[in-house]
Design an enzyme around this catalytic site. Sequence first.
Site, PDB file in Angstrom:
ATOM      1  N   SER A 291      31.856  44.155  48.544  1.00 45.00           N
ATOM      2  CA  SER A 291      32.025  43.130  49.582  1.00 45.00           C
ATOM      3  C   SER A 291      32.220  43.824  50.918  1.00 45.00           C
ATOM      4  O   SER A 291      32.577  45.013  50.959  1.00 45.00           O
ATOM      5  CB  SER A 291      33.271  42.296  49.262  1.00 45.00           C
ATOM      6  OG  SER A 291      33.631  41.485  50.366  1.00 45.00           O
TER       7      SER A 291
ATOM      8  N   TYR B 269      41.804  41.372  46.190  1.00 40.09           N
ATOM      9  CA  TYR B 269      40.344  41.330  46.340  1.00 40.09           C
ATOM     10  C   TYR B 269      39.842  42.570  47.077  1.00 40.09           C
ATOM     11  O   TYR B 269      38.949  43.277  46.611  1.00 40.09           O
ATOM     12  CB  TYR B 269      39.946  40.058  47.099  1.00 40.09           C
ATOM     13  CG  TYR B 269      38.464  39.839  47.188  1.00 40.09           C
ATOM     14  CD1 TYR B 269      37.746  39.351  46.094  1.00 40.09           C
ATOM     15  CD2 TYR B 269      37.764  40.114  48.357  1.00 40.09           C
ATOM     16  CE1 TYR B 269      36.371  39.150  46.179  1.00 40.09           C
ATOM     17  CE2 TYR B 269      36.397  39.922  48.446  1.00 40.09           C
ATOM     18  CZ  TYR B 269      35.706  39.434  47.353  1.00 40.09           C
ATOM     19  OH  TYR B 269      34.350  39.234  47.426  1.00 40.09           O
TER      20      TYR B 269
END
Length: 217
Positions: free
Chosen positions: A143, A156
Amino acid sequence: MSAAVVDLSNKVVLVTGGARGLGAAVARAVVDGGGRVVVTDVLEEEGAATAGEFGGAARFVRHDVTAESDWQAALDFTGAEFGRIDGLVNNAGTSAGQLLEHETVEHFRQVVEINLVGVFIGMKTVIPAMRAGGGGSVVNISSAAGLTGLALTAGYGASKWGVRGLSKIGAVELAEARIRVNSVHPGMTYTPMTAPVGIRTGEGNYPGAPMGRVGVP
Ligand SMILES: NC(=O)c1ccc[n+]([C@@H]2O[C@H](COP(=O)([O-])OP(=O)(O)OC[C@H]3O[C@@H](n4cnc5c(N)ncnc54)[C@H](O)[C@@H]3O)[C@@H](O)[C@H]2O)c1
């Protein structure tokens, strides 16, 4: 919207978290490129429906990426259905976060377990089969949160940084086996993961992004 077509004829690719969102788009790209795809996910109905759209070029198998036994079963299934494995796309993931000081240890562990440990088990599981087949390609979906510090992404972001590092380690260790390992770092993309936070698609609705809009799978 269709992605640029890459020639994947005779290639077999396993895509985790392929029931929807980015994973479903990756599965479609494999089929568009002439390859065959095994879509895996914990969402059985959605996963079977997605694979069903691709006809004989796709299969679905239920697969929790945190379970080592599920990984072996998914690999065995791929071999039984299509006879080989050339590609693994470690796409399954989970989001949602808190300020670091409010994040629970339990949730942090859960996110890391899916987003990072799942990727590790996946790579570990497919390497012997790729070696036996003469090579392969592993694509790990990290990401933009794995490239910089984003607030509200403790578990995350940490997991996505971990995926980036693990990909580099794999790339170095597996080059001699002709297995490429890359990480991909999407920016904000409109999917069932991000839709609930209320992002708006379309031109000009995301002024912080270079093109002024969020991505689509
Ligand atoms: N959407 C974005 O803006 C964005 C940005 C950067 C990176 N990503 C990454 O892209 C990947 C796909 O995300 P998405 O946006 O399509 O989200 P999504 O929620 O639509 O898709 C994720 C899929 O992973 C599956 N999954 C979750 N836990 C699993 C488990 N334990 N085992 C197997 N499958 C599991 C879900 O069921 C779901 O189908 C994720 O790794 C995400 O972190 C997304």
